[in-house]
Design a protein around this motif. Sequence first.
Motif, PDB file in Angstrom:
ATOM      1  N   ARG A   9       0.834  -1.209   0.000  1.00 46.09           N
ATOM      2  CA  ARG A   9       0.000   0.000   0.000  1.00 46.09           C
ATOM      3  C   ARG A   9       0.865   1.254   0.000  1.00 46.09           C
ATOM      4  O   ARG A   9       0.536   2.253  -0.653  1.00 46.09           O
ATOM      5  N   ILE A 204      -0.401   5.987   5.427  1.00 45.79           N
ATOM      6  CA  ILE A 204      -0.745   4.566   5.381  1.00 45.79           C
ATOM      7  C   ILE A 204      -0.890   4.004   6.786  1.00 45.79           C
ATOM      8  O   ILE A 204      -1.789   3.185   7.049  1.00 45.79           O
ATOM      9  N   THR A 208      -4.324   2.414   8.104  1.00 42.71           N
ATOM     10  CA  THR A 208      -4.318   1.030   8.579  1.00 42.71           C
ATOM     11  C   THR A 208      -4.924   0.932   9.964  1.00 42.71           C
ATOM     12  O   THR A 208      -5.711   0.022  10.255  1.00 42.71           O
TER      13      THR A 208
END
Length: 215
Positions: A9, A204, A208
């Motif tokens: 990602r 990210i 997450t």
Amino acid sequence: MLDSAFFHRWVVAVAAAVDREADRLTELDSAIGDADHGSNLRRGFAAVVEAQGVEPPGSPGAVLGFAGRKLISTVGGASGPLYGTLLRRTGKALGEAPEVSVSELAAALRAGTDAVAQLGGAAPGDKTMLDALIPAVEALEAAEKDDAPAAFRAARDAAESGALATVPLRARKGRASYLGERSVGHQDPGATSAALLFRTFAEIAEATEVSEATG
């Protein structure tokens, strides 16, 4: 813990961030370099994303190592070897573990940053990508490791401050060094793109955490 999906990602997000910021990076580079930093990185990270989509590497270290090798083979100029070395050496330091901690990533990024310094013969204050990388790694090493989003935010802030701090510096390495005093007053494009890497890590990590909390 950070798994290979996290780094996949991240790579995709870096490619998107570089694509958005490519014109700005090239504009910065036009003042003190070859005016190709943004376009080179855009091409390189797009190639990484495309190749990883065909055969995704299976561990954090493999993701970063693969990305580094692809950048070296795809990107011309100095940015390909430098960013390629950073990611490849970081990936090598992580080894084949299926998951890594923030502490392990910080140590691996330290190894990657040291490799960049050795390759380019640069040091802090030379007006290079190291002026963003080194503060970011130091912040990640010092951060509370149980809170990954906070750790990456600290690294992001340090990298962005480091990039801004290159404005009054005189370049002592690379193409910009040929300008002498005329390099003063310009933000270093390499430090600016390096800060993008850590801004993306923070994004990210936060995404997450939200996903895990709501999933």
